[in-house]
Design a protein around this motif. Sequence first.
Motif, mmCIF file in Angstrom:
data_model
loop_
_atom_site.group_PDB
_atom_site.id
_atom_site.type_symbol
_atom_site.label_atom_id
_atom_site.label_comp_id
_atom_site.label_asym_id
_atom_site.label_seq_id
_atom_site.Cartn_x
_atom_site.Cartn_y
_atom_site.Cartn_z
ATOM 1 N N HIS A 190 0.800 7.543 -5.013
ATOM 2 C CA HIS A 190 0.175 6.801 -6.109
ATOM 3 C C HIS A 190 -0.175 7.722 -7.279
ATOM 4 O O HIS A 190 0.098 7.410 -8.438
ATOM 5 C CB HIS A 190 -1.072 6.074 -5.610
ATOM 6 C CG HIS A 190 -1.768 5.310 -6.672
ATOM 7 N ND1 HIS A 190 -2.893 5.765 -7.303
ATOM 8 C CD2 HIS A 190 -1.476 4.112 -7.239
ATOM 9 C CE1 HIS A 190 -3.275 4.881 -8.211
ATOM 10 N NE2 HIS A 190 -2.431 3.871 -8.189
ATOM 11 N N TRP A 233 0.858 -1.180 0.000
ATOM 12 C CA TRP A 233 0.000 0.000 0.000
ATOM 13 C C TRP A 233 0.890 1.223 0.000
ATOM 14 O O TRP A 233 1.980 1.204 0.556
ATOM 15 C CB TRP A 233 -0.887 0.013 1.250
ATOM 16 C CG TRP A 233 -1.945 -1.032 1.217
ATOM 17 C CD1 TRP A 233 -1.859 -2.300 1.713
ATOM 18 C CD2 TRP A 233 -3.237 -0.917 0.648
ATOM 19 N NE1 TRP A 233 -3.021 -2.977 1.484
ATOM 20 C CE2 TRP A 233 -3.907 -2.146 0.826
ATOM 21 C CE3 TRP A 233 -3.916 0.106 -0.006
ATOM 22 C CZ2 TRP A 233 -5.186 -2.375 0.390
ATOM 23 C CZ3 TRP A 233 -5.212 -0.132 -0.433
ATOM 24 C CH2 TRP A 233 -5.823 -1.356 -0.240
ATOM 25 N N MET A 234 0.437 2.288 -0.636
ATOM 26 C CA MET A 234 1.169 3.552 -0.607
ATOM 27 C C MET A 234 0.168 4.680 -0.436
ATOM 28 O O MET A 234 -1.031 4.496 -0.621
ATOM 29 C CB MET A 234 2.011 3.742 -1.874
ATOM 30 C CG MET A 234 1.215 3.856 -3.152
ATOM 31 S SD MET A 234 2.169 4.302 -4.624
ATOM 32 C CE MET A 234 3.546 3.234 -4.579
ATOM 33 N N SER A 235 0.682 5.840 -0.087
ATOM 34 C CA SER A 235 -0.204 6.986 0.111
ATOM 35 C C SER A 235 -0.854 7.359 -1.221
ATOM 36 O O SER A 235 -0.307 7.096 -2.296
ATOM 37 C CB SER A 235 0.585 8.179 0.657
ATOM 38 O OG SER A 235 1.451 8.687 -0.343
ATOM 39 N N THR A 236 -1.992 7.985 -1.133
ATOM 40 C CA THR A 236 -2.685 8.447 -2.338
ATOM 41 C C THR A 236 -1.817 9.439 -3.100
ATOM 42 O O THR A 236 -1.731 9.388 -4.329
ATOM 43 C CB THR A 236 -4.038 9.083 -1.971
ATOM 44 O OG1 THR A 236 -4.841 8.082 -1.337
ATOM 45 C CG2 THR A 236 -4.761 9.606 -3.192
ATOM 46 N N ALA A 237 -1.139 10.316 -2.378
ATOM 47 C CA ALA A 237 -0.278 11.309 -3.038
ATOM 48 C C ALA A 237 0.821 10.623 -3.842
ATOM 49 O O ALA A 237 1.094 11.003 -4.988
ATOM 50 C CB ALA A 237 0.323 12.250 -1.999
#
Length: 88
Positions: free
Chosen positions: A37, A31-35
Amino acid sequence: MSKSSAERQAEYRARRDTAAQGNGERRLNTWMSTAAHLALKRIAGRYGVTQRGMLERLVLAEDEKIVAALDIDTPEWDGYFRIGTVRR
């Protein structure tokens, strides 16, 4: 009797270790931050490559910079190439 979807998927994943002319591939599931991504999508789009391709380029470029700054036959070199070591 035909194979189930799960069996076919397991066989496919097992073959990935020897894909790419025997060099293999590794699965990355995170998982990664929306920013981060959205930035990855923008950068990949700008260069006309997939997100996977862009991520590979970025990681390999950073690795090359680090290796270029290390002297061979030093503890720092050995430490960097010690697989599985968590460095903080």
